[in-house]
Scaffold this motif. Sequence first.
Motif, short mmCIF file in Angstrom:
data_model
loop_
_atom_site.label_atom_id
_atom_site.label_comp_id
_atom_site.label_asym_id
_atom_site.label_seq_id
_atom_site.Cartn_x
_atom_site.Cartn_y
_atom_site.Cartn_z
N UNK A 53 0.85 -1.20 0.00
CA UNK A 53 0.00 0.00 0.00
C UNK A 53 0.88 1.25 0.00
N UNK A 54 0.57 2.18 -0.88
CA UNK A 54 1.29 3.44 -0.95
C UNK A 54 0.72 4.37 0.12
N UNK A 55 1.47 4.60 1.19
CA UNK A 55 0.99 5.38 2.33
C UNK A 55 1.09 6.88 2.08
N UNK A 56 2.16 7.31 1.43
CA UNK A 56 2.37 8.71 1.09
C UNK A 56 3.42 8.76 -0.01
N UNK A 57 3.32 9.76 -0.90
CA UNK A 57 4.28 9.81 -2.00
C UNK A 57 4.24 11.15 -2.71
N UNK A 58 5.32 11.41 -3.44
CA UNK A 58 5.41 12.54 -4.36
C UNK A 58 6.19 12.06 -5.58
N UNK A 59 5.54 12.08 -6.74
CA UNK A 59 6.19 11.66 -7.97
C UNK A 59 6.16 10.15 -8.20
N UNK A 60 5.57 9.41 -7.28
CA UNK A 60 5.42 7.96 -7.43
C UNK A 60 3.93 7.68 -7.32
N UNK A 61 3.38 7.06 -8.37
CA UNK A 61 1.94 6.92 -8.42
C UNK A 61 1.39 5.52 -8.26
N UNK A 62 2.24 4.51 -8.32
CA UNK A 62 1.71 3.16 -8.29
C UNK A 62 2.74 2.21 -7.68
N UNK A 63 2.26 1.27 -6.87
CA UNK A 63 3.09 0.19 -6.33
C UNK A 63 2.44 -1.12 -6.73
N UNK A 64 3.23 -2.00 -7.30
CA UNK A 64 2.76 -3.34 -7.66
C UNK A 64 3.57 -4.35 -6.86
N UNK A 65 2.95 -4.95 -5.85
CA UNK A 65 3.61 -6.00 -5.07
C UNK A 65 3.38 -7.30 -5.82
N UNK A 66 4.46 -7.93 -6.28
CA UNK A 66 4.29 -9.11 -7.13
C UNK A 66 4.95 -10.36 -6.56
N UNK A 67 5.36 -10.32 -5.32
CA UNK A 67 5.95 -11.50 -4.69
C UNK A 67 6.38 -11.17 -3.28
N UNK A 68 6.86 -12.17 -2.59
CA UNK A 68 7.34 -11.99 -1.22
C UNK A 68 8.51 -11.00 -1.22
N UNK A 69 8.31 -9.83 -0.64
CA UNK A 69 9.36 -8.82 -0.56
C UNK A 69 9.74 -8.19 -1.89
N UNK A 70 8.87 -8.25 -2.88
CA UNK A 70 9.19 -7.73 -4.22
C UNK A 70 8.11 -6.75 -4.68
N UNK A 71 8.58 -5.58 -5.09
CA UNK A 71 7.67 -4.50 -5.46
C UNK A 71 8.20 -3.78 -6.70
N UNK A 72 7.31 -3.33 -7.57
CA UNK A 72 7.64 -2.41 -8.66
C UNK A 72 6.89 -1.11 -8.39
N UNK A 73 7.55 0.00 -8.57
CA UNK A 73 6.95 1.32 -8.37
C UNK A 73 7.08 2.11 -9.66
N UNK A 74 6.04 2.88 -9.99
CA UNK A 74 6.02 3.69 -11.20
C UNK A 74 6.18 5.15 -10.82
N UNK A 75 7.12 5.83 -11.50
CA UNK A 75 7.37 7.24 -11.25
C UNK A 75 6.69 8.10 -12.32
N UNK A 76 6.56 9.38 -12.04
CA UNK A 76 5.90 10.30 -12.97
C UNK A 76 6.85 10.87 -14.02
N UNK A 77 8.15 10.60 -13.89
CA UNK A 77 9.13 11.13 -14.86
C UNK A 77 10.30 10.15 -14.97
N UNK A 78 11.13 10.38 -15.94
CA UNK A 78 12.30 9.55 -16.20
C UNK A 78 13.29 9.64 -15.03
N UNK A 79 13.70 8.49 -14.51
CA UNK A 79 14.64 8.44 -13.38
C UNK A 79 15.98 7.83 -13.78
N UNK A 80 16.23 7.74 -15.08
CA UNK A 80 17.43 7.07 -15.59
C UNK A 80 18.71 7.64 -14.98
N UNK A 81 18.78 8.94 -14.79
CA UNK A 81 20.01 9.58 -14.29
C UNK A 81 19.89 10.02 -12.84
N UNK A 82 19.03 9.38 -12.09
CA UNK A 82 18.77 9.79 -10.71
C UNK A 82 19.47 8.86 -9.71
#
Length: 139
Positions: free
Chosen positions: A52-81
């Motif tokens: 569950x996404x409790x609070x965020x800025x620039x991150x809009x989605x969390x996909x929990x797809x396994x034990x201790x495994x999550x994918x998060x989607x950002x609102x902009x390119x994070x390649x150089x971050x």
Amino acid sequence: MRNSTRLFMTVAASAILAGGIFTVSGAAAQEASAQRAAAGTTFWAKVAANGALLAASGIGNVNKFGQGRYNLTTSADITRCALTGTINTNGGNDPGPGSSSILVGAVGPRTLFVRTATPSAPHPRTVDDDRPFSLHIAC
């Protein structure tokens, strides 16, 4: 070749050349502008162990797809971050040093992978473990 034909061909060639240079310059300017826009950007998230996404800025989605495994989607390119993650306490229950870990990595321009674990967990628990965590992304 007549002078008027030669003049027309010279003007046409110049227009094509100028158009090509303008297009490349325009694309380069757009890319530089996007990179400048990303500079100084900060994203963050606080995520519960269940994904569950409790609070965020620039991150809009969390996909929990396994034990201790999550994918998060950002609102902009994070390649150089720079990516930083930390395990949170579970309602004030501090598991102690060395008993939890987190891995944060970019798997795409706008997708993060997070893996949380409890390496010191007693059997039969697995190393991968659902843990609450926080992320900070600085660009």
